[in-house]
Scaffold this active site. Structure first.
Site, mmCIF file in Angstrom:
data_model
loop_
_atom_site.group_PDB
_atom_site.id
_atom_site.type_symbol
_atom_site.label_atom_id
_atom_site.label_comp_id
_atom_site.label_asym_id
_atom_site.label_seq_id
_atom_site.Cartn_x
_atom_site.Cartn_y
_atom_site.Cartn_z
ATOM 1 N N GLU A 69 0.753 5.826 -0.339
ATOM 2 C CA GLU A 69 -0.124 6.990 -0.162
ATOM 3 C C GLU A 69 0.003 7.989 -1.317
ATOM 4 O OE1 GLU A 69 0.729 8.726 3.681
ATOM 5 O OE2 GLU A 69 0.430 6.824 4.728
ATOM 6 N N LYS A 115 0.870 -1.192 0.000
ATOM 7 C CA LYS A 115 0.000 0.000 0.000
ATOM 8 C C LYS A 115 0.896 1.228 0.000
ATOM 9 C CE LYS A 115 -2.477 1.383 3.783
ATOM 10 N NZ LYS A 115 -1.845 2.685 4.098
ATOM 11 N N GLU A 132 -9.176 7.665 4.061
ATOM 12 C CA GLU A 132 -9.067 7.908 5.510
ATOM 13 C C GLU A 132 -9.547 9.315 5.861
ATOM 14 O OE1 GLU A 132 -5.261 6.825 7.187
ATOM 15 O OE2 GLU A 132 -5.753 7.705 9.149
HETATM 16 O O1 KIV Z 1 -0.613 2.411 8.668
HETATM 17 C C1 KIV Z 1 -1.812 2.116 8.850
HETATM 18 O O2 KIV Z 1 -2.171 1.471 9.848
HETATM 19 C C2 KIV Z 1 -2.774 2.543 7.850
HETATM 20 C C3 KIV Z 1 -4.233 2.451 8.213
HETATM 21 C C4 KIV Z 1 -4.613 3.615 9.053
HETATM 22 C C5 KIV Z 1 -5.083 2.359 7.007
HETATM 23 O O3 KIV Z 1 -2.412 2.994 6.818
#
Ligand code: KIV
Length: 269
Positions: free
Chosen positions: A118, A116, A185
């Site tokens: 950002e 993931k 978020e």
């Molecule tokens: O790092 C994390 O825990 C996240 C969540 C808040 C989605 O990115």
């Protein structure tokens, strides 16, 4: 489960559940909960490493924690939750080559099956495009993006029409670049709902209202273990108080005099 299978959940109208884990113990708890996926989030910088923000955590530390998470699972490999690992700050913002190397190592050295990252600026879209073309599934993350804390703070995002339009367009760009899912978020629920209806990929909310295809939470927040509770993620129990009072009781018990004194041994025995 392969990341792309989450799309079938959206098509079937089945809610997707994702919880974070940072070590073997938390991974075992999340696996036992039946969540669909485990996110080894860079929030572990705060939850597990005591940092004030997510920025200091390194790719090496993310790999170390992801390996601990995978060792915490007990089920058959085919039944285990999908592991998604956050690419930490500065591991993908500096270009495609570095992003490939970091994401590739995470997938090679652990059982994470996706990463993931950002944002959706043109440079980030180029990185996602490269990762996806090279076979690395990517989850996007928009709205409150904690790696941009010094720019955005931790406040709710997309309060005005201009920034709502921007996030809407960015969400479409992320789907077009091949993301298999998108985390939203701390944004208005109407915006999350609009994005959910527009995208084919699942929209996973945290502080983005109920009209999402699934929800993600930081497990330590749900368990009431973190010192600062995010306003959009109330605790399910008061874990800090519960655990510290149990431990305090144990410590006090060790210092209290025994209730029945042990008789001295018989002479000559
Ligand atoms: O790092 C994390 O825990 C996240 C969540 C808040 C989605 O990115």
């Amino acid at each position: 489960m392969r990341p792309s299978e989450l799309i079938k959940f959206k098509q079937a109208g089945r809610a997707i559940t994702i919880l974070t884990a940072w070590d073997s113990l938390s991974a075992a708890l999340v696996e036992a909960s039946g969540a669909d996926a485990v996110l080894v989030g860079d929030s572990l910088a705060m939850v597990a490493l005591g940092h004030a923000t997510t920025l200091p955590v390194t790719p090496k530390q993310m790999l170390h924690h992801t390996q601990a998470v995978m060792r915490g699972f007990r089920g058959e490999p085919s039944q285990q939750p999908l592991i998604i690992c956050d690419l930490p700050f500065l591991s993908y913002q500096c270009g495609e080559e570095q992003a490939m190397a970091v994401a590739g190592e995470l997938l090679k050295e652990s059982s994470a099956a996706a990463v993931k990252l950002e944002g959706a600026e043109p440079e980030i879209i180029a990185v996602i495009d490269r990762l996806v073309r090279m076979g690395i599934p990517v989850m996007g993350h928009l709205g409150l993006t904690p790696q941009a804390v010094h720019h955005l703070g931790y406040k709710r995002q997309a309060e005005d029409q201009r920034s709502q339009d921007r996030i809407f367009e960015q969400a479409i760009a992320l789907e077009t670049s091949g993301c298999f899912a998108l985390v939203l978020e701390h944004i208005p629920s109407e915006l999350a709902s609009k994005i959910r209806r527009r995208l084919a990929i699942p929209v996973i909310g945290i502080g983005a209202g109920d009209d999402c295809d699934g929800q993600v939470r930081v497990t330590a927040d749900l368990l009431g273990l973190t010192p600062r509770q995010p306003p959009f993620s109330p605790a399910l129990l008061q874990g800090r108080e519960l655990f510290s009072s149990a431990l305090g009781q144990w410590v006090r018990d060790q210092n209290s005099p025994p209730t029945t004194a042990t008789p001295p041994p018989e002479p000559g025995c």
